[in-house]
Design a protein around this motif. Structure first.
Motif, PDB file in Angstrom:
ATOM      1  N   LEU A  38       7.274  -9.757   7.695  1.00  0.00           N
ATOM      2  CA  LEU A  38       6.106 -10.580   7.447  1.00  0.00           C
ATOM      3  C   LEU A  38       4.870  -9.704   7.491  1.00  0.00           C
ATOM      4  CD1 LEU A  38       5.234 -13.368   6.861  1.00  0.00           C
ATOM      5  CD2 LEU A  38       5.043 -13.812   9.300  1.00  0.00           C
ATOM      6  N   SER A  39       4.858  -8.836   8.459  1.00  0.00           N
ATOM      7  CA  SER A  39       3.731  -7.963   8.623  1.00  0.00           C
ATOM      8  C   SER A  39       3.618  -6.997   7.447  1.00  0.00           C
ATOM      9  CB  SER A  39       3.894  -7.203   9.935  1.00  0.00           C
ATOM     10  OG  SER A  39       2.776  -6.413  10.171  1.00  0.00           O
ATOM     11  N   ARG A  40       4.737  -6.572   6.959  1.00  0.00           N
ATOM     12  CA  ARG A  40       4.715  -5.648   5.822  1.00  0.00           C
ATOM     13  C   ARG A  40       4.292  -6.321   4.517  1.00  0.00           C
ATOM     14  NH1 ARG A  40       7.174  -0.785   5.790  1.00  0.00           N
ATOM     15  NH2 ARG A  40       8.443  -0.893   3.930  1.00  0.00           N
ATOM     16  N   LEU A  41       4.550  -7.614   4.445  1.00  0.00           N
ATOM     17  CA  LEU A  41       4.319  -8.290   3.168  1.00  0.00           C
ATOM     18  C   LEU A  41       3.064  -9.142   3.117  1.00  0.00           C
ATOM     19  CD1 LEU A  41       7.918  -9.558   2.357  1.00  0.00           C
ATOM     20  CD2 LEU A  41       6.801  -7.475   1.593  1.00  0.00           C
ATOM     21  N   VAL A  57       1.977  -4.712  -7.462  1.00  0.00           N
ATOM     22  CA  VAL A  57       1.590  -4.044  -6.230  1.00  0.00           C
ATOM     23  C   VAL A  57       0.106  -3.715  -6.207  1.00  0.00           C
ATOM     24  CG1 VAL A  57       1.820  -1.848  -5.031  1.00  0.00           C
ATOM     25  CG2 VAL A  57       3.839  -3.174  -5.606  1.00  0.00           C
ATOM     26  N   ALA A  58      -0.344  -3.072  -7.264  1.00  0.00           N
ATOM     27  CA  ALA A  58      -1.753  -2.695  -7.315  1.00  0.00           C
ATOM     28  C   ALA A  58      -2.643  -3.937  -7.311  1.00  0.00           C
ATOM     29  CB  ALA A  58      -2.022  -1.860  -8.555  1.00  0.00           C
ATOM     30  N   LEU A  66       6.929  -0.696  -5.782  1.00  0.00           N
ATOM     31  CA  LEU A  66       7.758  -1.717  -5.124  1.00  0.00           C
ATOM     32  C   LEU A  66       9.259  -1.524  -5.171  1.00  0.00           C
ATOM     33  CD1 LEU A  66       7.800  -5.522  -4.924  1.00  0.00           C
ATOM     34  CD2 LEU A  66       7.487  -3.771  -3.189  1.00  0.00           C
ATOM     35  N   VAL A  67       9.840  -1.349  -6.344  1.00  0.00           N
ATOM     36  CA  VAL A  67      11.289  -1.140  -6.357  1.00  0.00           C
ATOM     37  C   VAL A  67      11.673   0.178  -7.013  1.00  0.00           C
ATOM     38  CG1 VAL A  67      11.769  -3.613  -6.366  1.00  0.00           C
ATOM     39  CG2 VAL A  67      11.711  -2.353  -8.519  1.00  0.00           C
ATOM     40  N   ALA A 114       0.839  -1.201   0.000  1.00  0.00           N
ATOM     41  CA  ALA A 114       0.000   0.000   0.000  1.00  0.00           C
ATOM     42  C   ALA A 114       0.872   1.248   0.000  1.00  0.00           C
ATOM     43  CB  ALA A 114      -0.913   0.000   1.213  1.00  0.00           C
ATOM     44  N   GLN A 115       1.930   1.180   0.782  1.00  0.00           N
ATOM     45  CA  GLN A 115       2.824   2.323   0.867  1.00  0.00           C
ATOM     46  C   GLN A 115       3.430   2.654  -0.494  1.00  0.00           C
ATOM     47  OE1 GLN A 115       5.710   1.454   3.859  1.00  0.00           O
ATOM     48  NE2 GLN A 115       5.027   3.140   5.166  1.00  0.00           N
ATOM     49  N   SER A 116       3.886   1.629  -1.165  1.00  0.00           N
ATOM     50  CA  SER A 116       4.617   1.919  -2.386  1.00  0.00           C
ATOM     51  C   SER A 116       3.675   2.223  -3.540  1.00  0.00           C
ATOM     52  CB  SER A 116       5.572   0.787  -2.740  1.00  0.00           C
ATOM     53  OG  SER A 116       4.870  -0.392  -2.941  1.00  0.00           O
ATOM     54  N   LEU A 117       2.414   1.887  -3.357  1.00  0.00           N
ATOM     55  CA  LEU A 117       1.448   2.283  -4.373  1.00  0.00           C
ATOM     56  C   LEU A 117       1.229   3.799  -4.277  1.00  0.00           C
ATOM     57  CD1 LEU A 117      -0.405   1.335  -6.571  1.00  0.00           C
ATOM     58  CD2 LEU A 117      -2.183   0.969  -4.874  1.00  0.00           C
TER      59      LEU A 117
END
Lengths: 342, 342
Positions: B119-122, B58-59, A126-127, A59-62
């Motif tokens: 883990l929590s982030r992903l 990501v989206a 993401l990257v 969500a952050q990187s979006l």
DNA sequence: ATGAAAGCGCTAACAT
DNA sequence: ATGTTAGCGCTTTCAT
């Protein structure tokens, strides 16, 4: 049913509700923004702690467009790429960036352009940039800086890290010639990669320099792939006028060749000399230990990531940097003079 | 300025606009949903091709909740984890899943609980499940299935893959005892890991079984870390009544010990025997080659991913599966009888 | 100091 | 067959 109902992810809204504030406020706390009272900050932090909340990277990187994550895209996790990753690990340490390795899971073989696909799927989100390992495609001008390791043939012009394939292959062939071999076979690499072309060229140049003609029937496509190489090696060795030595374009192919030779009753190096390329860790795990051309794989990984980080940070690296690291022949036990009896 | 203005990511809206349809229609085409005319489908596909569009992972994963990606979380990319990744690569091949490796970039050392954070982030987004390699934390009940490799001490009860550390360490100590060593030092591992505890216990059991008392001053904390191990080894070897043999809890520590010994003028194995644990590829790259306890690291990686995929698919793997693979002593050149002169 | 609301790129109900 | 809309979790104006 033995599985507990898995609790869903804790989101920023859970935190907000629990703390009795809005999500905006939580976000501000998370990112150390101004405009939140000390009390509220403390309360929110307590709830974050209590719930074990972490912001979703996705969500952050979006939302943002800087992620502090760099990607390494590999077709497959095999010894070469694994070694490269160790070097990438060296470079990332203490850089402030995190590293995501994306593996196509070997499906790359079917699918030319896998890296375009993944780069496109990851970059911009993401990257912040990516290292492409043995890419199958040349023209990628996507939303993020890219560094190629062991690049594709074709127009260069993009930041690249590789090693001195030409000289390395030359040294390998010279070594075999110096031992007295004349019927030398070569199992070539993946034809779309520059490294494979240069290794073949180095081989041919050394042969020519020694005045030995290359028997084209002894040059077979190995594609850097152990199975393909094993099949070609088997054919090569079954022929009446078989070679006394094989130069394989990578270690995996060389090791496969040794196994094939041994299974068909040939002794290595007495009946057949074998030289590889790469010096992957496995080169000392086979019997006999492999004579090969060392590439500084780990350092290649390190340099590629360092170069990429420079690019991401917008430092003034020329977009055309080409880092070429030296190669070195390592003589071990898989090569010897051709047997007098032949 | 030599950098071209990097073209921004191509999004589904670009495709929609170019094709003269709505984004919903493009999405339908992408996902093979019903309700799009043949004409439109063709036109949209052409535009997708032309623009080189790929959906943002990501989206997509923010929206869906199944990503067909599994994660491997490692503290750092060093030989052990790199080897494990090769096994993971074996398992992922042809599974229909893709693999993302997430490395904390060595910052894990400062930061207990890195895997909880990642883990929590992903999870819940980006990955459907994860393999945790040498986690520092026990209790993770997050939104996705998790398999631990070389787990933390403490209540088990979560799917786990490891090897027979107890027996392996026992065999290592027995080997040294059998050669006639009595003053045997041990460089222990990361105390929070079960493997480290078992390796120490195996060592102590073998010593006790041989009726040799453990000199507690010779048991030093190595933390599986080469630098820490080197420091302790240096101290150990500087003492007047130094040990004649060292059992290091992992190969990296053992190799560091060999280097320290050699720098201080001791010959290995004549003056000092060294045994490691893991049998990483580097174990045959040092001089002398390392006597060590082999763990099937690569297979551990493979089994962990297979187990995880089963869990993600909801197959009825018991949540408490524990896969323990055998270990095996490999005698090479770093061990010998204690020197008569001592 | 705090919150409402828009929007990142995408998918899926639900219109039309 | 196609489009409109809401919303995934987050950050960031812009009110209040």
């Amino acid at each position: 049913m033995q599985t507990d109902p898995i609790p869903p992810r804790v989101t920023i809204r859970d935190v907000a509700r629990q703390a009795g504030v809005s999500v905006a406020t939580v976000s501000k706390v998370l990112n150390d923004r101004y405009g939140v009272s000390v009390d509220t900050t403390a309360r929110v932090k307590a709830v974050i702690e209590e719930l074990g909340y972490e912001a979703s990277l996705v969500a952050q990187s979006l939302r943002n467009h800087q992620t502090n994550v760099i990607g390494i895209l590999v077709a497959d996790l095999e010894p070469f790429s694994a070694e490269l990753l160790k070097g990438a690990g060296d470079a990332i340490r203490g850089s402030g960036f995190e590293l995501v390795v994306y593996s196509a899971g070997g499906r790359a073989r079917d699918q030319v352009g896998w890296e375009r696909r993944y780069l496109s799927r990851l970059s911009g989100t993401l990257v912040d940039g990516a290292v492409l390992v043995t890419p199958t495609v040349v023209d990628l001008h996507y939303g993020a800086p890219v560094v190629a390791v062991d690049p594709h043939t074709g127009p260069g012009g993009r930041p690249t890290v590789d090693s001195d394939n030409l000289r390395g292959a030359h040294a390998a062939a010279e070594h075999l010639l110096g031992l007295g071999h004349r019927r030398i076979a070569m199992l070539t690499g993946r034809p779309d990669l520059l490294s494979a072309q240069l290794r073949e060229r180095g081989f041919r140049q050394a042969m020519a320099a020694a005045g030995v003609e290359v028997d084209e029937d002894l040059v077979r496509l190995g594609s850097y792939d152990p199975d393909t190489a094993a099949e070609q090696a088997a054919r090569l060795l079954a022929e009446p006028d078989r070679p006394t030595a094989v130069f394989a374009a990578n270690d995996l192919s060389a090791i496969a060749t040794i196994e094939v030779a041994q299974r068909s009753g040939l002794r290595v190096p007495e009946d057949l000399s074998v030289v590889g390329f790469d010096d992957i860790p496995e080169a000392t795990r086979c019997t006999p230990m492999l004579t090969t051309v060392e590439q500084p794989i780990r350092e290649m990984g390190r340099r590629a990531v360092e170069l990429l980080i420079g690019l991401v940070r917008g430092e003034d690296e020329p977009e055309t940097t080409h880092i070429m690291l030296p190669t070195r022949l390592v003589v071990r036990a898989s090569t010897a003079k051709p047997d007098a009896g032949l």
